[in-house]
Design an enzyme around this catalytic site. Structure first.
Site, mmCIF file in Angstrom:
data_model
loop_
_atom_site.group_PDB
_atom_site.id
_atom_site.type_symbol
_atom_site.label_atom_id
_atom_site.label_comp_id
_atom_site.label_asym_id
_atom_site.label_seq_id
_atom_site.Cartn_x
_atom_site.Cartn_y
_atom_site.Cartn_z
ATOM 1 N N LYS A 113 -11.681 52.145 18.751
ATOM 2 C CA LYS A 113 -12.407 53.043 19.488
ATOM 3 C C LYS A 113 -12.618 54.356 18.302
ATOM 4 O O LYS A 113 -13.915 54.553 18.193
ATOM 5 C CB LYS A 113 -11.630 54.132 20.575
ATOM 6 N N LYS A 200 -13.962 41.532 26.052
ATOM 7 C CA LYS A 200 -13.456 41.760 27.266
ATOM 8 C C LYS A 200 -14.396 42.533 27.993
ATOM 9 O O LYS A 200 -15.520 43.337 27.283
ATOM 10 C CB LYS A 200 -12.254 42.634 27.486
ATOM 11 N N LYS A 203 -15.831 49.226 30.305
ATOM 12 C CA LYS A 203 -16.779 50.238 30.807
ATOM 13 C C LYS A 203 -17.580 51.113 29.638
ATOM 14 O O LYS A 203 -18.802 51.489 29.907
ATOM 15 C CB LYS A 203 -16.075 51.549 31.274
HETATM 16 P P1 TYM Z 1 -8.716 51.846 31.787
HETATM 17 O O1 TYM Z 1 -9.287 52.490 32.726
HETATM 18 O O2 TYM Z 1 -9.267 51.384 30.596
HETATM 19 O O3 TYM Z 1 -8.234 50.283 32.523
HETATM 20 C C1 TYM Z 1 -7.756 50.250 33.909
HETATM 21 C C2 TYM Z 1 -6.997 49.100 34.224
HETATM 22 O O4 TYM Z 1 -7.994 47.826 34.004
HETATM 23 C C3 TYM Z 1 -7.549 47.042 33.261
HETATM 24 N N1 TYM Z 1 -8.896 46.232 32.553
HETATM 25 C C4 TYM Z 1 -8.898 44.910 32.448
HETATM 26 N N2 TYM Z 1 -8.213 44.083 33.314
HETATM 27 C C5 TYM Z 1 -8.813 42.629 33.064
HETATM 28 N N3 TYM Z 1 -10.051 42.546 32.614
HETATM 29 C C6 TYM Z 1 -10.690 43.543 31.944
HETATM 30 N N4 TYM Z 1 -11.683 43.267 31.077
HETATM 31 C C7 TYM Z 1 -10.126 44.861 31.798
HETATM 32 N N5 TYM Z 1 -10.661 45.952 31.551
HETATM 33 C C8 TYM Z 1 -9.661 46.969 31.861
HETATM 34 C C9 TYM Z 1 -6.657 47.673 32.220
HETATM 35 O O5 TYM Z 1 -5.774 46.697 31.429
HETATM 36 C C10 TYM Z 1 -6.145 48.524 32.962
HETATM 37 O O6 TYM Z 1 -4.974 48.132 33.520
HETATM 38 N N6 TYM Z 1 -4.838 53.067 29.333
HETATM 39 C C11 TYM Z 1 -5.159 52.585 30.563
HETATM 40 C C12 TYM Z 1 -5.068 53.714 31.624
HETATM 41 C C13 TYM Z 1 -3.675 54.425 31.784
HETATM 42 C C14 TYM Z 1 -2.567 53.600 32.407
HETATM 43 C C15 TYM Z 1 -1.516 54.679 32.482
HETATM 44 C C16 TYM Z 1 -2.241 52.341 32.921
HETATM 45 C C17 TYM Z 1 -3.342 55.643 31.414
HETATM 46 N N7 TYM Z 1 -2.168 55.678 31.762
HETATM 47 C C18 TYM Z 1 -0.271 54.451 32.756
HETATM 48 C C19 TYM Z 1 -0.937 51.992 33.383
HETATM 49 C C20 TYM Z 1 -0.216 53.202 33.314
HETATM 50 C C21 TYM Z 1 -6.486 51.860 30.797
HETATM 51 O O7 TYM Z 1 -6.638 50.846 30.187
HETATM 52 O O8 TYM Z 1 -7.329 52.529 31.461
#
Ligand code: TYM
Length: 340
Positions: A113, A200, A203
């Site tokens: 990022k 992957k 968003k």
């Molecule tokens: P975020 O919003 O980027 O993603 C949320 C969840 O979606 C999963 N994910 C995916 N899984 C499979 N294939 C993909 N292409 C894909 N893109 C996203 C991510 O692995 C995630 O599980 N940092 C975290 C948010 C967070 C969090 C936490 C998660 C903040 N605090 C505490 C667990 C526990 C995140 O990736 O957000």
């Protein structure tokens, strides 16, 4: 006996996509029946990159609505907004002070990022994984269901709990924080982009055609799948590294139709792309239809959603405040007379 605890979250950055659902949210829906489940909308994480303040509140509400529309039931689990529970920011600060800077500098997501943002990288972006560790550790979570891309952040949370807090300030008999385990299911943990199956689904990809959003209308879903990148080979197969598009789209089809990849592979092995793509599009549209319908209803009833989030924040704060107090005491902070 108390049930094992689960904590997870998604950032309210724009529309959630199939990766977020299949990699994370769908697993929470199953877990809420057997585990004490806490899920939050991580709005404080969403501001670690430049964001539009005019949209954040609406996106936060919509994301919470999607949790419910996907099947999270407030009678079975706790749904809340991260910034409604102050302990997240407070524990983050305490953890900041005991986390080595170089642990954060080597985080892959930070590096990826940061490269994209040039000179405009915030301290918050570097600190993102510490806030995530605070999210998890506040709830003494046993399990954290996430997609594959979050593995390194989970390892950091474990290291902070074990090596910096428990070893530094507790004892083996009296650990201060629970060391969590990641839960990364094989199927759906890594949904890839529709336009480049080596990346992957994300968003932040500027190409809208690379992802299917959970709220995309059916005709848009069909169009995106029609345009998804393919290869010239006849027949669908999974696991061939030379054919990432086939692996990805077949994996998606399997996840959307509740089949194992092997079952989907068997059903589709003789198909060309022209026959397979409409099947995949039908499966995606059918899977998303009930979610979209329920989400639209929830968005019409803001009072209900506000009530769910208020109750969620209250319950979450009870658990989080107790953990925060434990860490404050371990670190030697005085505490108020009332808390002693
Ligand atoms: P975020 O919003 O980027 O993603 C949320 C969840 O979606 C999963 N994910 C995916 N899984 C499979 N294939 C993909 N292409 C894909 N893109 C996203 C991510 O692995 C995630 O599980 N940092 C975290 C948010 C967070 C969090 C936490 C998660 C903040 N605090 C505490 C667990 C526990 C995140 O990736 O957000």
């Amino acid at each position: 006996m108390s049930r094992p605890r689960v904590l997870s979250g998604v950032q309210p950055t724009g529309a959630l996509h199939l990766g977020n659902w299949l990699g994370a949210i769908r697993n929470w829906v199953d877990l809420q029946h057997s585990h004490d489940t806490y899920v939050c909308v991580v709005d404080l994480h969403a501001i670690t990159v430049p964001h539009d303040p005019a949209r954040l509140a609406a996106d936060t509400r919509s994301t919470a609505g999607l949790y419910l529309a996907c099947g999270m039931d407030p009678d079975l689990c706790t749904v809340f907004v991260q910034s409604h529970v102050r302990a997240h920011s407070e524990l983050c600060w305490l953890l900041n002070c005991i986390t080595p800077l170089n642990w954060l500098e080597r985080m892959i997501q930070f590096r990826e990022k940061a490269v994209k943002q040039g000179d405009n990288v915030s301290v918050g972006l570097l600190d993102y994984p510490v806030l995530m560790a605070a999210d998890i550790l506040l709830y003494d979570a046993d399990l954290v269901p996430v997609g594959e891309d979050q593995k390194q952040h989970l390892e950091l949370a474990r290291d902070i709990a074990q090596q910096r807090i428990n070893s530094g300030f507790g004892s083996e008999d009296h650990p201060i924080l629970k060391v969590p385990e990641p839960l990364i299911l094989k199927q759906g943990a890594r949904v890839m982009s529709l336009t480049d199956a080596r990346q992957k689904m994300s968003k932040s990809d500027p190409n809208e055609g690379s992802r299917i959003n959970l709220l995309d209308p059916p005709d848009l879903v069909r169009r995106k799948i029609k345009r998804a990148k393919t290869d010239p080979v006849m027949g669908l197969e999974a696991g061939n590294p030379e054919r990432p598009e086939a692996s990805n789209l077949l994996g998606l089809y399997a996840s959307l139709t509740a089949q194992t990849t092997a079952e989907a592979e068997q059903a589709c092995e003789g198909m060309g792309w022209g026959r397979f793509k409409p099947l995949l599009a039908d499966a995606a549209v059918a899977a998303l239809e009930p979610i979209q319908k329920r989400h639209a209803e929830l968005m019409q009833d803001p009072a209900y959603l506000d009530g769910v989030l208020a109750a969620g924040a209250e319950q979450a704060s009870r658990v989080a405040d107790a953990t925060l107090a434990r860490v404050q005491t371990a670190l030697g902070l005085l505490g108020t007379a009332a808390s002693r």
